[in-house]
Design a protein around this motif. Structure first.
Motif, PDB file in Angstrom:
ATOM      1  N   ILE A  43      41.439  39.069  41.170  1.00 51.66           N
ATOM      2  CA  ILE A  43      41.789  39.665  39.881  1.00 51.66           C
ATOM      3  C   ILE A  43      41.408  38.720  38.743  1.00 51.66           C
ATOM      4  N   ALA A  44      41.603  37.416  38.945  1.00 52.12           N
ATOM      5  CA  ALA A  44      41.173  36.440  37.939  1.00 52.12           C
ATOM      6  C   ALA A  44      39.660  36.483  37.767  1.00 52.12           C
ATOM      7  N   LEU A  45      38.939  36.690  38.857  1.00 51.40           N
ATOM      8  CA  LEU A  45      37.481  36.802  38.794  1.00 51.40           C
ATOM      9  C   LEU A  45      37.084  38.054  38.004  1.00 51.40           C
ATOM     10  N   PHE A  46      37.763  39.162  38.276  1.00 51.36           N
ATOM     11  CA  PHE A  46      37.531  40.405  37.523  1.00 51.36           C
ATOM     12  C   PHE A  46      37.757  40.189  36.029  1.00 51.36           C
ATOM     13  N   GLU A  47      38.863  39.568  35.689  1.00 46.82           N
ATOM     14  CA  GLU A  47      39.179  39.357  34.279  1.00 46.82           C
ATOM     15  C   GLU A  47      38.152  38.451  33.605  1.00 46.82           C
ATOM     16  N   THR A  48      37.672  37.456  34.338  1.00 46.50           N
ATOM     17  CA  THR A  48      36.642  36.560  33.786  1.00 46.50           C
ATOM     18  C   THR A  48      35.341  37.321  33.560  1.00 46.50           C
ATOM     19  N   ALA A  49      34.964  38.159  34.531  1.00 48.14           N
ATOM     20  CA  ALA A  49      33.741  38.954  34.382  1.00 48.14           C
ATOM     21  C   ALA A  49      33.870  39.931  33.217  1.00 48.14           C
ATOM     22  N   ALA A  50      35.046  40.527  33.054  1.00 53.80           N
ATOM     23  CA  ALA A  50      35.264  41.462  31.945  1.00 53.80           C
ATOM     24  C   ALA A  50      35.164  40.749  30.605  1.00 53.80           C
ATOM     25  N   GLU A  51      35.610  39.494  30.557  1.00 52.84           N
ATOM     26  CA  GLU A  51      35.587  38.736  29.307  1.00 52.84           C
ATOM     27  C   GLU A  51      34.202  38.201  28.976  1.00 52.84           C
ATOM     28  N   TYR A  52      33.520  37.633  29.963  1.00 54.54           N
ATOM     29  CA  TYR A  52      32.270  36.926  29.686  1.00 54.54           C
ATOM     30  C   TYR A  52      31.011  37.753  29.940  1.00 54.54           C
ATOM     31  N   GLY A  53      31.181  38.916  30.584  1.00 56.00           N
ATOM     32  CA  GLY A  53      30.010  39.732  30.895  1.00 56.00           C
ATOM     33  C   GLY A  53      29.267  40.228  29.676  1.00 56.00           C
ATOM     34  N   SER A  54      29.968  40.356  28.546  1.00 56.55           N
ATOM     35  CA  SER A  54      29.306  40.813  27.316  1.00 56.55           C
ATOM     36  C   SER A  54      28.323  39.782  26.784  1.00 56.55           C
ATOM     37  N   ARG A  55      28.364  38.562  27.300  1.00 62.50           N
ATOM     38  CA  ARG A  55      27.493  37.492  26.819  1.00 62.50           C
ATOM     39  C   ARG A  55      26.202  37.371  27.618  1.00 62.50           C
ATOM     40  N   GLY A  56      26.084  38.177  28.663  1.00 66.06           N
ATOM     41  CA  GLY A  56      24.867  38.157  29.465  1.00 66.06           C
ATOM     42  C   GLY A  56      25.152  38.605  30.881  1.00 66.06           C
TER      43      GLY A  56
END
Length: 231
Positions: A43-56
């Motif tokens: 879930i922490a990995l999901f949240e990180t991807a949701a946060e930083y995925g907009s950057r690339g």
């Protein structure tokens, strides 16, 4: 693999707002998938991807059967990103025959070798994430030598001995954009909890001055890029 969590001396999480919730169907798909990602870390990995995925784009090193790719793919869908997951699918050292994490159902009898690719494809198809998760089949260092796309997030979870972790870091971390995330799995400060190679490379990344640690969850460590060079 131990899931022990050491004490955190990090400041309070500075990210604004409430983290997004992972859709129930994708959470269930991740739960069903083969792999070694504990739920809280996933879930922490999901949240990180949701946060930083907009950057690339998001890049994962070490696909195995796709469990962590489901968490990452769910985050990528939310952030409008995509996950490139890199693995030769012949298995890292610790899942070969004779090792504790070996799964004999993943051996291809035609060649007598591990092959997690068919299981990965079923995992991603069952989760409905084939548009978000793209498999790159090959050795990490070979693919890294051809890579030139900036990354919003990099997740290193391939081989866990010294050489592969070091090569993954040196080959891929330079592609993380400023403000992007670098995540490591199986980081154990105490040798009694697990292997030390991911921990040492994680420490190297911090010592470089190019990254600061922003999150811990179990053995997962999330760093954010704040400077040039990786050291």
């Amino acid at each position: 693999m131990s899931n022990a969590t050491g004490p955190s001396d990090l400041p309070a999480d500075p990210r604004p707002g409430t983290p997004p919730s992972m859709p129930a169907d994708l959470l269930q798909a991740a739960h069903r998938a083969k792999g070694f990602m504990p739920r809280a870390e996933g879930i922490a990995l999901f949240e990180t991807a949701a946060e930083y995925g907009s950057r690339g784009p998001i890049c994962e090193i070490g696909t195995y059967c796709g469990k962590s790719a489901v968490y990452l793919g769910a985050g990528a869908r939310l952030s409008g990103s995509v996950v490139l997951t890199v693995d030769h699918h012949r298995g890292s050292e610790e899942i070969q025959p004779g090792w504790a994490h070996h799964d004999p159902t993943l051996v291809d009898p035609r060649f007598g070798k591990m092959d997690s690719l068919p299981t990965f494809r079923c995992t991603i198809a069952a989760a409905g994430l084939e548009e978000e998760v793209i498999a790159i089949v090959g050795r990490s260092e070979r693919v890294a030598g051809l890579w030139n796309t900036p990354l919003g997030m990099l997740f290193i979870d391939g081989g866990h001995s010294e050489e592969p972790v070091t090569k993954d870091y040196e080959g891929w971390a330079p592609h993380v954009v400023p403000g992007g995330a670098l995540a490591f799995h199986d980081v154990y400060p105490d040798p009694a909890d697990g292997g030390q190679a991911p921990y040492r490379v994680h420490q190297r990344a911090l010592a470089s001055g190019a990254f600061k640690e922003v999150r811990r969850e179990g053995s997962l460590r999330v760093l954010e890029r704040i400077g040039p060079g990786i050291g």
